[in-house]
Design a protein around this motif. Structure first.
Motif, short mmCIF file in Angstrom:
data_model
loop_
_atom_site.label_atom_id
_atom_site.label_comp_id
_atom_site.label_asym_id
_atom_site.label_seq_id
_atom_site.Cartn_x
_atom_site.Cartn_y
_atom_site.Cartn_z
N ALA A 134 6.10 33.25 17.33
CA ALA A 134 5.83 32.42 16.16
C ALA A 134 5.86 33.24 14.88
CB ALA A 134 4.47 31.74 16.32
N PHE A 135 5.34 34.45 14.95
CA PHE A 135 5.33 35.35 13.78
C PHE A 135 6.75 35.64 13.32
CE2 PHE A 135 5.23 39.83 12.20
CZ PHE A 135 4.39 39.64 11.10
N SER A 150 -2.91 25.47 12.86
CA SER A 150 -3.97 25.13 11.90
C SER A 150 -4.01 26.13 10.75
CB SER A 150 -5.33 25.09 12.62
OG SER A 150 -5.37 24.06 13.58
N ALA A 151 -3.84 27.41 11.07
CA ALA A 151 -3.84 28.44 10.03
C ALA A 151 -2.70 28.23 9.05
CB ALA A 151 -3.74 29.83 10.67
N SER A 152 -1.54 27.83 9.56
CA SER A 152 -0.37 27.66 8.69
C SER A 152 -0.53 26.49 7.73
CB SER A 152 0.89 27.47 9.54
OG SER A 152 0.86 26.22 10.21
N PRO A 184 4.93 33.57 8.72
CA PRO A 184 3.80 32.90 8.07
C PRO A 184 3.36 33.62 6.80
CG PRO A 184 3.04 34.18 9.96
CD PRO A 184 4.54 34.20 10.00
N PRO A 185 2.66 32.91 5.93
CA PRO A 185 2.19 33.50 4.67
C PRO A 185 0.91 34.31 4.83
CG PRO A 185 1.57 31.20 4.75
CD PRO A 185 2.37 31.47 6.00
N PHE A 186 0.58 34.69 6.06
CA PHE A 186 -0.60 35.51 6.32
C PHE A 186 -0.21 36.64 7.25
CE2 PHE A 186 -0.79 31.52 8.82
CZ PHE A 186 -0.57 32.01 10.10
N GLN A 187 -0.97 37.72 7.22
CA GLN A 187 -0.67 38.84 8.12
C GLN A 187 -1.19 38.53 9.51
OE1 GLN A 187 -2.80 42.12 6.13
NE2 GLN A 187 -4.00 42.37 7.99
N SER A 230 -5.09 36.19 6.83
CA SER A 230 -4.93 37.13 7.94
C SER A 230 -5.42 36.49 9.24
CB SER A 230 -5.72 38.42 7.66
OG SER A 230 -5.53 39.36 8.67
N VAL A 231 -4.69 36.77 10.33
CA VAL A 231 -5.06 36.27 11.65
C VAL A 231 -4.98 37.42 12.66
CG1 VAL A 231 -4.45 34.72 13.56
CG2 VAL A 231 -4.28 33.92 11.18
N VAL A 232 -6.00 37.55 13.49
CA VAL A 232 -6.00 38.51 14.58
C VAL A 232 -6.14 37.75 15.89
CG1 VAL A 232 -7.26 40.39 15.70
CG2 VAL A 232 -6.93 40.43 13.23
N TYR A 233 -5.23 38.02 16.81
CA TYR A 233 -5.33 37.44 18.15
C TYR A 233 -5.87 38.49 19.10
CZ TYR A 233 -4.18 35.76 22.79
OH TYR A 233 -4.27 35.39 24.11
#
Length: 341
Positions: A190-191, A122-124, A196-199, A131-134
């Motif tokens: 996945a990273f 969804s983020a992609s 991806p265009p986000f950190q 930015s995404v933090v898991y």
């Protein structure tokens, strides 16, 4: 509530909207609180809107109406489950996980991994996401092993839990550890493959103690309830081996720092403050509450001797909040404050 110090460059400017999945949880509610205190708007997800009623009441009163909203994501495993929730957000903290503590690996591991991959998908598809933090877990690196000198590195994975989870009659804690191991590993796979265009960063907290924001949260299955069990003389909690602790407010602050700080991109952030044992906790509780009777010390308990790469995490706290780890004594005092009323 402390506001993060300004830094030269932030991935996400204040006033942006941050999505926090599973927002009604023990840790996630603190993450939401810290982002709101730092000047961000928060959109949460919960399995039902009723689970967020107490958050609206708390956050509307503290930060004003309109700063917090919640949307329902009944099943994070459903394809496109988070597509609507991510629209217009600048950052995402994914804390939702399977917390049934089932000992059946098929009920825990695949849905945890799938839900995590769903949020990344969804983020992609949402160009606003930067930015995404898991939220991973200490159990993605190792399960507690008292009296063993183990050196943990940023490349340490809990393969033993994954293997044990699929053996006959695994315990629920091992299955949970396997789920967090496989989900975090899926994030980094996945990273690496999709760039991806986000950190992206992950936070690995050990046992979280400290203030429980949710009314009645003392009865939850979170680690925040462990201290409550000691307070109430529940000896069942002593079955868990000694490990490391972190104050839940520090864990939340690390989510803020990991999401907004460009230096966190690609990092596993170990939220481990210091080792604890039940006897150590009991000694502190007796000192802080001399008029109350507590359980007797546990014999032959042992201690956690692991070496943990937690220096970068503490440096992020210093950089953004001007302090290191919250001491164990302070965390326990906060954990029991509402129990004394």
């Amino acid at each position: 509530m402390e506001e993060p110090n300004s830094i030269i460059m932030s991935t996400i400017p204040k006033g942006s909207t941050v999505l926090i999945t599973g927002v009604n949880g023990f840790i996630a509610s603190h993450v939401a609180d810290e982002f709101l205190a730092a000047g961000y708007d928060v959109r949460g997800t919960a399995r039902s809107m009723a689970k967020a009623d107490w958050l609206y009441e708390r956050f509307d009163k503290t930060y004003g109406k309109g700063k917090f909203e919640c949307v329902e994501v009944a099943d994070m495993v459903h394809e496109g489950a988070f597509d609507e929730a991510v629209k217009g957000v600048s950052g995402i903290c994914h804390l939702a996980s399977v917390l049934s503590f089932s000992s059946n690996p098929d009920e825990v591991i695949p849905p945890t991994v799938k839900g995590t991959l769903n949020i990344l998908t969804s983020a992609s598809k949402e160009p606003s996401v930067k930015s995404v933090v898991y939220t991973s877990s200490s159990t993605a690196a190792l399960l507690p092993q008292p009296n063993k000198e183990i050196k943990v590195t940023k490349d340490t994975w809990d393969d033993a839990a994954v293997e044990a989870a699929y053996q006959p009659n695994p315990d629920a804690f091992t299955v949970y550890g396997a789920s967090k191991t496989e989900a975090e590993r899926a994030v980094w796979k996945a990273f690496k493959e999709t760039k991806p265009p986000f950190q992206v960063a992950t936070v690995l907290p050990n046992a979280n103690f400290g203030t429980i924001l949710q009314p009645g949260g003392e009865n939850s299955s979170s680690t925040g309830s462990w201290v409550v069990k000691l307070w109430n003389g529940d000896a069942s909690i002593l079955d868990f081996p000694p490990q490391w602790f972190v104050d839940v407010r520090d864990t939340a602050k690390l989510h803020v720092a990991a999401l907004i700080d460009p230096s966190a991109n690609g990092q596993r952030i170990f939220a481990f403050a210091e080792p604890y044992s039940w006897n150590k906790l009991l000694a502190i509780l007796r000192k802080q509450n001399p008029d109350r009777q507590f359980l007797e010390d546990k014999e032959g308990e042992g201690e956690d001797l692991c070496q943990i790469p937690n220096e970068d995490a503490e440096a992020l706290l210093q950089k953004h909040y001007g302090h290191g780890w919250t001491p164990l004594e302070e965390s326990l005092r906060a954990n029991t404050a509402t129990l004394k009323a």
